[in-house]
Design a protein around this motif. Structure first.
Motif, mmCIF file in Angstrom:
data_model
loop_
_atom_site.group_PDB
_atom_site.id
_atom_site.type_symbol
_atom_site.label_atom_id
_atom_site.label_comp_id
_atom_site.label_asym_id
_atom_site.label_seq_id
_atom_site.Cartn_x
_atom_site.Cartn_y
_atom_site.Cartn_z
ATOM 1 N N GLU A 184 -4.429 2.957 -3.453
ATOM 2 C CA GLU A 184 -5.040 4.247 -3.769
ATOM 3 C C GLU A 184 -4.053 5.165 -4.469
ATOM 4 O OE1 GLU A 184 -7.118 1.914 -1.275
ATOM 5 O OE2 GLU A 184 -5.307 2.861 -0.514
ATOM 6 N N LEU A 185 -2.923 4.590 -4.887
ATOM 7 C CA LEU A 185 -1.899 5.260 -5.683
ATOM 8 C C LEU A 185 -1.251 6.442 -4.962
ATOM 9 C CD1 LEU A 185 -3.441 5.124 -9.269
ATOM 10 C CD2 LEU A 185 -2.011 3.451 -8.080
ATOM 11 N N HIS A 186 -0.972 6.251 -3.677
ATOM 12 C CA HIS A 186 -0.112 7.201 -2.992
ATOM 13 C C HIS A 186 1.316 7.072 -3.541
ATOM 14 C CE1 HIS A 186 -3.439 6.869 -0.018
ATOM 15 N NE2 HIS A 186 -3.221 8.170 0.072
ATOM 16 N N PRO A 187 2.160 8.086 -3.344
ATOM 17 C CA PRO A 187 3.523 8.019 -3.862
ATOM 18 C C PRO A 187 4.278 6.799 -3.321
ATOM 19 C CG PRO A 187 2.997 10.255 -3.196
ATOM 20 C CD PRO A 187 1.857 9.391 -2.724
ATOM 21 N N PRO A 188 5.310 6.357 -4.031
ATOM 22 C CA PRO A 188 6.084 5.184 -3.589
ATOM 23 C C PRO A 188 6.543 5.325 -2.141
ATOM 24 C CG PRO A 188 6.730 5.788 -5.801
ATOM 25 C CD PRO A 188 5.797 6.872 -5.330
ATOM 26 N N ALA A 189 6.486 4.211 -1.416
ATOM 27 C CA ALA A 189 6.841 4.194 0.004
ATOM 28 C C ALA A 189 7.732 3.002 0.283
ATOM 29 C CB ALA A 189 5.572 4.124 0.853
ATOM 30 N N ALA A 190 8.423 3.057 1.418
ATOM 31 C CA ALA A 190 9.359 1.988 1.770
ATOM 32 C C ALA A 190 8.646 0.747 2.291
ATOM 33 C CB ALA A 190 10.350 2.489 2.818
ATOM 34 N N ASP A 191 7.485 0.919 2.925
ATOM 35 C CA ASP A 191 6.873 -0.201 3.634
ATOM 36 C C ASP A 191 5.930 -1.031 2.773
ATOM 37 O OD1 ASP A 191 5.081 1.910 3.499
ATOM 38 O OD2 ASP A 191 4.108 1.406 5.385
ATOM 39 N N TYR A 192 5.442 -0.479 1.656
ATOM 40 C CA TYR A 192 4.575 -1.263 0.786
ATOM 41 C C TYR A 192 4.760 -0.780 -0.643
ATOM 42 C CZ TYR A 192 0.771 -4.413 -0.371
ATOM 43 O OH TYR A 192 0.051 -5.466 -0.871
ATOM 44 N N ALA A 193 4.724 -1.718 -1.576
ATOM 45 C CA ALA A 193 4.920 -1.378 -2.986
ATOM 46 C C ALA A 193 3.787 -1.959 -3.817
ATOM 47 C CB ALA A 193 6.256 -1.909 -3.489
ATOM 48 N N VAL A 194 3.218 -1.118 -4.653
ATOM 49 C CA VAL A 194 2.200 -1.536 -5.622
ATOM 50 C C VAL A 194 2.760 -1.255 -7.008
ATOM 51 C CG1 VAL A 194 -0.105 -1.063 -6.531
ATOM 52 C CG2 VAL A 194 0.275 -1.128 -4.057
ATOM 53 N N TRP A 195 2.656 -2.236 -7.874
ATOM 54 C CA TRP A 195 3.244 -2.137 -9.211
ATOM 55 C C TRP A 195 2.191 -2.420 -10.272
ATOM 56 C CZ3 TRP A 195 8.665 -1.516 -8.938
ATOM 57 C CH2 TRP A 195 9.252 -1.853 -7.715
ATOM 58 N N VAL A 196 2.272 -1.696 -11.367
ATOM 59 C CA VAL A 196 1.554 -2.065 -12.586
ATOM 60 C C VAL A 196 2.613 -2.362 -13.639
ATOM 61 C CG1 VAL A 196 -0.046 -1.347 -14.391
ATOM 62 C CG2 VAL A 196 -0.443 -0.630 -12.019
ATOM 63 N N LEU A 197 2.555 -3.563 -14.185
ATOM 64 C CA LEU A 197 3.518 -4.022 -15.182
ATOM 65 C C LEU A 197 2.807 -4.296 -16.498
ATOM 66 C CD1 LEU A 197 5.284 -6.802 -13.044
ATOM 67 C CD2 LEU A 197 5.828 -4.364 -13.084
ATOM 68 N N SER A 198 3.579 -4.338 -17.565
ATOM 69 C CA SER A 198 3.071 -4.783 -18.852
ATOM 70 C C SER A 198 4.192 -5.501 -19.589
ATOM 71 C CB SER A 198 2.551 -3.603 -19.686
ATOM 72 O OG SER A 198 3.609 -2.705 -19.976
ATOM 73 N N ARG A 199 3.851 -6.176 -20.672
ATOM 74 C CA ARG A 199 4.885 -6.804 -21.486
ATOM 75 C C ARG A 199 5.730 -5.711 -22.122
ATOM 76 N NH1 ARG A 199 2.686 -12.229 -24.153
ATOM 77 N NH2 ARG A 199 4.371 -11.741 -25.586
ATOM 78 N N ASP A 200 7.007 -5.956 -22.268
ATOM 79 C CA ASP A 200 7.899 -4.914 -22.786
ATOM 80 C C ASP A 200 7.796 -4.739 -24.295
ATOM 81 O OD1 ASP A 200 9.191 -7.148 -23.746
ATOM 82 O OD2 ASP A 200 11.045 -6.830 -22.633
#
Length: 213
Positions: A184-200
């Motif tokens: 749900e896009l809460h601010p970064p946290a220590a216990d769980y990480a969600v990432w959106v990546l793309s090609r550089d």
């Protein structure tokens, strides 16, 4: 050379609770679509999506129900069987992603999904190999959704710090566009990480809730 066993496979019977837990949640009508909702907004309609480590199929099935063309890949035979029982319309490739010939996957993907601690259950020292594979199957403008516990995850999972993951992604030609603490896009946290990546090779400002990474 055969693919080494994953940390998930090495846990053996210790993983059985995962499938049982989600089978019960689905039967009870619980909301199990959190990851799929975020994945859905990252792509246009009728996108091609690859779900790596699709487990019992809940995310892939939810995305398919939203009209996307989904390819699911899962190495655990019990989870593949559960997926086929629960979501009979979902096609699942029973394989480790590193054993799948990219040519057999067809056209490139608009989104690759690795959620539910997939990255911390990979075979030891294959993280970059998997991320390179992800990079290579992305369509132009494609994105990657990743989610895992960096620390204090399941007993057989590895610890994987955000800095180490970001470095591995960068080494494989992927860039961090967003890091959050939940789907749900809460601010970064220590216990769980969600990432959106793309090609550089896609010029874009890197942000994490308005801050440069």
């Amino acid at each position: 050379m055969s693919t080494p066993p994953t940390r998930w496979a090495l846990a053996g019977a210790g993983n059985r609770g995962y499938g049982a837990k989600f089978a019960q949640l689905v039967e009870e009508g619980a909301d199990v679509d959190g990851e799929a909702r975020l994945a859905d907004v990252l792509v246009a309609r009728r996108a091609r999506i690859l779900d790596i480590g699709s487990g019992m199929g809940r995310v892939a099935a939810a995305l398919q129900a939203r009209g996307h063309e989904v390819t699911a890949v899962e190495p655990d035979a019990d989870l593949v069987a559960q997926s086929r029982r629960t979501y009979p319309d979902l096609s699942v490739i029973h394989s480790d992603v590193l054993d799948v010939d990219p040519a057999d996957l067809g056209a490139a993907f608009d989104l690759v999904v690795l959620v539910g601690n997939v990255m911390v259950f990979l075979a030891a020292d294959t993280e970059r190999e998997v991320l390179r594979r992800v990079h290579d199957v992305l369509a132009p403008g494609g994105r990657v959704l990743v989610g895992f516990h960096p620390v204090d995850g399941p007993a057989t999972a590895r610890a994987y710090s955000p800095d180490e993951f970001a470095a591995d992604a960068a080494a494989c030609g992927l860039r961090v566009d967003l890091r959050a603490g939940s789907y749900e896009l809460h601010p970064p946290a220590a216990d769980y990480a969600v990432w959106v990546l793309s090609r550089d090779d896609r010029p874009q400002t890197l942000t994490s809730f308005g801050h440069a990474l």
